[in-house]
Design a protein around this motif. Structure first.
Motif, PDB file in Angstrom:
ATOM      1  N   ILE A  76      37.178 -42.063 -68.559  1.00 14.65           N
ATOM      2  CA  ILE A  76      36.307 -43.408 -68.186  1.00 14.65           C
ATOM      3  C   ILE A  76      34.506 -42.369 -66.813  1.00 14.65           C
ATOM      4  O   ILE A  76      35.899 -41.609 -66.197  1.00 14.65           O
ATOM      5  CB  ILE A  76      36.237 -44.037 -67.300  1.00 14.65           C
ATOM      6  N   ARG A  77      33.925 -41.976 -67.648  1.00 13.57           N
ATOM      7  CA  ARG A  77      32.867 -41.433 -66.876  1.00 13.57           C
ATOM      8  C   ARG A  77      32.317 -42.534 -65.592  1.00 13.57           C
ATOM      9  O   ARG A  77      31.866 -43.888 -66.235  1.00 13.57           O
ATOM     10  CB  ARG A  77      31.715 -40.816 -67.178  1.00 13.57           C
ATOM     11  N   PHE A  78      32.463 -42.514 -64.245  1.00  9.38           N
ATOM     12  CA  PHE A  78      32.286 -43.203 -63.074  1.00  9.38           C
ATOM     13  C   PHE A  78      31.203 -43.164 -62.623  1.00  9.38           C
ATOM     14  O   PHE A  78      30.901 -41.722 -62.121  1.00  9.38           O
ATOM     15  CB  PHE A  78      33.660 -43.534 -62.566  1.00  9.38           C
ATOM     16  N   ILE A  79      29.278 -43.423 -62.632  1.00  9.65           N
ATOM     17  CA  ILE A  79      28.091 -43.284 -62.132  1.00  9.65           C
ATOM     18  C   ILE A  79      28.055 -44.303 -60.599  1.00  9.65           C
ATOM     19  O   ILE A  79      27.641 -45.354 -61.264  1.00  9.65           O
ATOM     20  CB  ILE A  79      26.959 -43.199 -63.051  1.00  9.65           C
ATOM     21  N   VAL A  80      28.119 -44.284 -60.022  1.00 12.26           N
ATOM     22  CA  VAL A  80      27.564 -44.895 -58.527  1.00 12.26           C
ATOM     23  C   VAL A  80      26.115 -44.669 -58.334  1.00 12.26           C
ATOM     24  O   VAL A  80      25.760 -44.087 -57.826  1.00 12.26           O
ATOM     25  CB  VAL A  80      28.784 -44.592 -57.311  1.00 12.26           C
TER      26      VAL A  80
ATOM     27  N   ASP B 173      36.174 -38.895 -57.558  1.00 12.19           N
ATOM     28  CA  ASP B 173      35.948 -39.415 -59.272  1.00 12.19           C
ATOM     29  C   ASP B 173      35.029 -40.206 -59.224  1.00 12.19           C
ATOM     30  O   ASP B 173      35.011 -40.577 -60.267  1.00 12.19           O
ATOM     31  CB  ASP B 173      37.690 -40.730 -58.618  1.00 12.19           C
ATOM     32  N   VAL B 174      33.666 -39.882 -58.785  1.00 11.44           N
ATOM     33  CA  VAL B 174      32.709 -40.650 -59.087  1.00 11.44           C
ATOM     34  C   VAL B 174      31.456 -39.629 -59.353  1.00 11.44           C
ATOM     35  O   VAL B 174      31.577 -38.636 -58.152  1.00 11.44           O
ATOM     36  CB  VAL B 174      32.512 -41.848 -58.200  1.00 11.44           C
ATOM     37  N   GLU B 175      30.883 -39.596 -59.916  1.00 12.78           N
ATOM     38  CA  GLU B 175      29.346 -38.677 -59.252  1.00 12.78           C
ATOM     39  C   GLU B 175      28.536 -39.648 -58.859  1.00 12.78           C
ATOM     40  O   GLU B 175      28.370 -41.502 -59.639  1.00 12.78           O
ATOM     41  CB  GLU B 175      28.478 -38.729 -60.822  1.00 12.78           C
ATOM     42  N   ILE B 176      27.410 -39.708 -58.081  1.00  8.44           N
ATOM     43  CA  ILE B 176      26.550 -40.183 -57.382  1.00  8.44           C
ATOM     44  C   ILE B 176      25.048 -39.878 -57.212  1.00  8.44           C
ATOM     45  O   ILE B 176      25.028 -38.546 -57.929  1.00  8.44           O
ATOM     46  CB  ILE B 176      27.049 -39.992 -55.542  1.00  8.44           C
ATOM     47  N   ILE B 177      24.600 -41.047 -57.964  1.00  2.00           N
ATOM     48  CA  ILE B 177      23.499 -40.569 -57.976  1.00  2.00           C
ATOM     49  C   ILE B 177      22.465 -41.946 -57.573  1.00  2.00           C
ATOM     50  O   ILE B 177      22.356 -43.101 -57.057  1.00  2.00           O
ATOM     51  CB  ILE B 177      23.166 -41.304 -59.561  1.00  2.00           C
TER      52      ILE B 177
END
Length: 158
Positions: free
Chosen positions: A95-99, A139-143
Motif C-alpha cells: 500500500i502506498r501511503f501519502i501523507v 513508511d510514508v511519502e509526505i506531500i
C-alpha cells in the motif's frame, strides 16, 4: 495499486483523492464513511477517538482494501501502527501511503470553512489532538498540500 491519502482533518485527502482517482481511472473511497455511529458521535462532540475506538474501523477498512484493487482511499491513518494494521490485510501486496500536510493555520482555516458550510462532522477543535497524534516516518511519502489540487496530484505522479 492501492494508495491511501493520509493526514489530519483538513489536509485535503478527499479533494486530492477524488482528483487522483479520476486521473488513474480507478475507484475512490473515503474512510469517514466506514466509521460506526458511535465514532461519529464522539468526534461531532469534540471528543478525540482512542485506539480502541479506531480498532473496528481499521478492521472494516482492511476488509475493504482486500477486495478493492486498484483503490484510492482517503484515511487519516495518523499512527504508524494504524498503517501497519492496514498493510497486514493486503500483504505482501504493498500500500502506498501519502501523507498530505499543510501549516496548522491553513488546516484550521479549511476546517472552519467546512464547518461553516456544514460539510463535515469533524470540528476544528480536534485539530490539535490530531496533529499531536500524527506520526511521520520512513513508511510514508509526505506531500505539502498548499498548491493547487491539480499541482498536488501532479507531484504524486513524480
Amino acid at each position: 495499486m492501492r494508495i491511501i491519502l493520509a493526514g489530519v482533518s483538513g489536509s485535503g485527502k478527499t479533494t486530492i483523492g477524488t482528483l487522483l482517482a479520476e486521473a488513474l481511472h480507478c475507484p475512490f473511497a473515503d474512510a469517514d464513511g466506514f466509521h460506526p455511529p458511535e465514532n461519529i458521535a464522539k468526534m461531532s462532540a469534540g471528543i478525540p477517538l482512542t485506539d480502541e475506538d479506531r480498532a473496528a474501523w481499521l478492521d472494516a477498512l482492511g476488509d475493504y482494501l482486500v477486495t478493492h484493487d486498484p483503490i484510492i482511499l482517503a484515511c487519516s491513518a495518523l499512527k504508524k501502527k494504524y498503517r501497519d494494521q492496514l498493510r497486514a490485510f493486503t500483504a505482501p501486496e504493498p500500500i502506498r501511503f501519502i501523507v498530505l500536510t499543510a501549516a496548522p493555520s491553513v488546516l484550521r482555516e479549511r476546517l472552519d470553512e467546512r464547518a461553516a458550510e456544514g460539510e463535515h462532522f469533524m470540528p476544528a477543535s480536534l485539530l490539535d489532538s490530531q496533529l499531536a497524534t500524527l506520526e511521520l516516518g520512513d513508511d510514508v511519502e509526505i506531500i505539502d498540500n498548499t498548491a493547487t489540487p491539480e499541482d498536488v496530484v501532479t507531484r504524486i505522479f513524480t
